[in-house]
Motif scaffolding. Structure first.
Motif, mmCIF file in Angstrom:
data_model
loop_
_atom_site.group_PDB
_atom_site.id
_atom_site.type_symbol
_atom_site.label_atom_id
_atom_site.label_comp_id
_atom_site.label_asym_id
_atom_site.label_seq_id
_atom_site.Cartn_x
_atom_site.Cartn_y
_atom_site.Cartn_z
ATOM 1 N N GLU A 240 -16.552 -21.616 15.875
ATOM 2 C CA GLU A 240 -16.290 -20.750 14.455
ATOM 3 C C GLU A 240 -16.516 -19.868 14.118
ATOM 4 O O GLU A 240 -16.821 -18.741 13.080
ATOM 5 N N ASN A 241 -16.144 -19.083 15.297
ATOM 6 C CA ASN A 241 -16.209 -17.890 14.911
ATOM 7 C C ASN A 241 -14.601 -17.322 15.954
ATOM 8 O O ASN A 241 -14.527 -17.884 17.024
ATOM 9 N N SER A 243 -15.330 -14.748 18.403
ATOM 10 C CA SER A 243 -15.120 -15.015 19.880
ATOM 11 C C SER A 243 -15.514 -15.954 20.570
ATOM 12 O O SER A 243 -15.102 -15.765 21.494
#
Length: 259
Positions: A240-241, A243
């Motif tokens: 969920e990000n 990176s």
């Protein structure tokens, strides 16, 4: 290079229609097309998921793959997404059947190499493709944050299977699913596939911040498959990000394209 072709896909299992999207590489130079056809990947979604995946993980991956000359199919298993069937009928065995049908659909597609069809499963889809692998014999096998049967133990209150459909956040989970899931042996199935292939080409990708399917699950799959496990720093269960998603795509593309 022309944009990849994207076309509606449909096939049937036991009289029910399954729907998906097929991505096919497109080249303005016929000499770039392999004589035996493009390699391909079938993507299998997770429990209560669909062919889009969380924050479009699966269709975005499919477009990255097609841009790198790998065809891709993502589809909804029966009872999920827009495919026919009811979720209350869903079992892992049914999704293994759906996966086998999707795999055969790809093997029949003109312009694709029937010997280089790969599988990628996300979450419960990772368990599904591990169970399907010995039957369909994928060219390569990739697992994203794969689940194990013990994930569903909390749904067996007091160790008993509920007598009726369970309400799982609005999803009707059938008794048959809960009866079956704890009897499954996906690690043994994964090992059997790898052994039958003389060391199958596989890789596991798992976020180190996954609180749904702990990283230990990924390690256990990698041990069963005799393959590497790629840890994704900061990766949750659904990455969920930015990176972790970027690293997931980079490492997955490297593996599926032969790197």
């Amino acid at each position: 290079m022309l944009p990849a072709q994207e076309q509606f896909a449909q096939f049937s299992v036991d009289g029910q229609r399954l729907y998906g999207l097929l991505h096919i590489p497109n080249s303005d130079d016929s000499s770039q097309r392999p004589a035996q056809g493009w390699p391909s990947v079938v993507l299998v979604h997770g429990f209560t998921g669909n062919q889009g995946g969380d924050h479009r993980l699966l269709p975005v991956l499919a477009r990255h793959l097609a841009a790198r000359d790998v065809a891709c199919l993502h589809f909804d298993c029966r009872g999920s997404g827009i495919s026919q069937g009811d979720f209350s009928e869903m079992t892992v065995t049914r999704e293994v059947q759906d996966t086998a049908a999707a795999f055969e659909y790809m093997r029949r597609q003109p312009g694709l190499d029937p010997e280089r069809v790969m599988l990628l499963g996300f979450s419960m889809g990772g368990m599904v493709v591990s169970l399907a692998a010995a039957e369909v014999r994928p060219h390569r096998l990739a697992l994203w944050a794969p689940a194990l049967p013990e994930l569903w133990l909390p749904m067996l209150r007091g160790g008993f299977v509920p007598p009726v459909v369970s309400d799982y956040g609005g999803w009707p989970v059938g008794r048959e699913f809960l009866q079956e899931v704890t009897r499954l042996r996906p690690l043994e199935a994964a090992n059997a596939w790898a052994t039958s292939m003389g060391g199958g080409v596989a890789r596991v990708f798992h976020g180190d911040a996954d609180q749904t399917c702990p990283p230990e699950f990924g390690v256990r799959y990698a041990q069963a498959l005799g393959c590497d496990a790629v840890g994704i720093p900061g990766g949750t269960h659904t990455f969920e990000n930015f990176s972790s998603t970027e690293m997931l795509y980079t490492e997955t593309l490297r593996f599926l394209t032969g790197g």
